[in-house]
Motif scaffolding. Structure first.
Motif, PDB file in Angstrom:
ATOM      1  N   VAL A   1       0.859  -1.181   0.000  1.00 57.55           N
ATOM      2  CA  VAL A   1       0.000   0.000   0.000  1.00 57.55           C
ATOM      3  C   VAL A   1       0.896   1.231   0.000  1.00 57.55           C
ATOM      4  CG1 VAL A   1      -1.788   1.272   1.245  1.00 57.55           C
ATOM      5  CG2 VAL A   1      -1.817  -1.228   1.244  1.00 57.55           C
TER       6      VAL A   1
ATOM      7  N   ARG B   1       0.448   5.345  -0.359  1.00 59.25           N
ATOM      8  CA  ARG B   1      -0.481   6.483  -0.364  1.00 59.25           C
ATOM      9  C   ARG B   1      -1.915   5.990  -0.497  1.00 59.25           C
ATOM     10  NH1 ARG B   1       0.077  12.067   0.631  1.00 59.25           N
ATOM     11  NH2 ARG B   1      -1.464  13.162  -0.593  1.00 59.25           N
ATOM     12  N   ASN B   2      -2.270   5.013   0.332  1.00 57.23           N
ATOM     13  CA  ASN B   2      -3.616   4.432   0.423  1.00 57.23           C
ATOM     14  C   ASN B   2      -4.081   3.744  -0.859  1.00 57.23           C
ATOM     15  OD1 ASN B   2      -3.905   5.366   3.107  1.00 57.23           O
ATOM     16  ND2 ASN B   2      -4.469   7.389   2.328  1.00 57.23           N
ATOM     17  N   GLN B   3      -3.136   3.421  -1.725  1.00 59.67           N
ATOM     18  CA  GLN B   3      -3.459   2.708  -2.968  1.00 59.67           C
ATOM     19  C   GLN B   3      -2.731   1.374  -2.949  1.00 59.67           C
ATOM     20  OE1 GLN B   3      -5.444   3.740  -5.629  1.00 59.67           O
ATOM     21  NE2 GLN B   3      -5.092   1.739  -6.539  1.00 59.67           N
ATOM     22  N   GLN B   4      -3.448   0.290  -3.246  1.00 64.01           N
ATOM     23  CA  GLN B   4      -2.824  -1.034  -3.257  1.00 64.01           C
ATOM     24  C   GLN B   4      -2.162  -1.289  -4.604  1.00 64.01           C
ATOM     25  OE1 GLN B   4      -5.620  -4.099  -2.225  1.00 64.01           O
ATOM     26  NE2 GLN B   4      -5.546  -3.580  -0.047  1.00 64.01           N
TER      27      GLN B   4
ATOM     28  N   GLU C   1       7.617   0.988   1.997  1.00 59.62           N
ATOM     29  CA  GLU C   1       7.629   1.961   3.096  1.00 59.62           C
ATOM     30  C   GLU C   1       8.530   3.143   2.745  1.00 59.62           C
ATOM     31  OE1 GLU C   1       8.944   2.262   7.781  1.00 59.62           O
ATOM     32  OE2 GLU C   1       8.551   0.293   6.908  1.00 59.62           O
TER      33      GLU C   1
ATOM     34  N   ASN D   1       6.718   5.230   0.215  1.00 59.65           N
ATOM     35  CA  ASN D   1       5.629   5.935   0.881  1.00 59.65           C
ATOM     36  C   ASN D   1       6.155   7.148   1.650  1.00 59.65           C
ATOM     37  OD1 ASN D   1       2.876   5.995   1.098  1.00 59.65           O
ATOM     38  ND2 ASN D   1       2.721   4.372   2.608  1.00 59.65           N
TER      39      ASN D   1
ATOM     40  N   GLU E   1       5.284  11.011   0.855  1.00 63.95           N
ATOM     41  CA  GLU E   1       4.671  11.863   1.883  1.00 63.95           C
ATOM     42  C   GLU E   1       5.536  13.101   2.147  1.00 63.95           C
ATOM     43  OE1 GLU E   1       1.647  11.630   3.148  1.00 63.95           O
ATOM     44  OE2 GLU E   1       1.309   9.820   1.960  1.00 63.95           O
TER      45      GLU E   1
END
Length: 104
Positions: free
Chosen positions: A8, A10-13, A30, A33, A37
């Motif tokens: 996952v 940014r909230n996308q799988q 990670e 991500n 962010e």
């Protein structure tokens, strides 16, 4: 053997197929991500622009780490060459001492 792993970002799988183990792939996700962010924090950038900025930041970090790694390799090589030269010098000194000891 390639194994599918779902990450996952940014909230996308995303389904990733890789030879590396799951822990490694999750660590990579990670890192991506966090970079994304960080790039988007406090901005109104689109996700695509944020991804480009994050990629640039990761590339910058990678190239700096690569340069540091090359510097360490160069230092290790120089130290090994110096150690070999000192070994040769020690060997020559031992031979000289032996010669001087047998002259008595």
């Amino acid at each position: 053997m390639a194994t599918p792993i779902t990450v996952v970002i940014r909230n996308q799988q995303y389904r990733i197929v890789a030879d590396e183990d799951e822990a490694y792939i999750l660590a990579c996700a990670e890192m991506v991500n966090k970079a994304l962010e960080e790039a988007l924090k406090g901005t109104t950038l689109s996700l695509a622009d944020g991804a480009v900025l994050a990629a640039m930041n990761v590339a910058d970090q990678y190239l700096k780490e690569l340069e540091a790694s090359e510097n360490l390799r160069r230092q290790v090589k120089e130290n090994l060459e110096e150690a070999n030269a000192l070994k040769l010098e020690l060997s020559e000194a031992k031979r000289e001492i032996f010669k001087l000891g047998t002259r008595k």
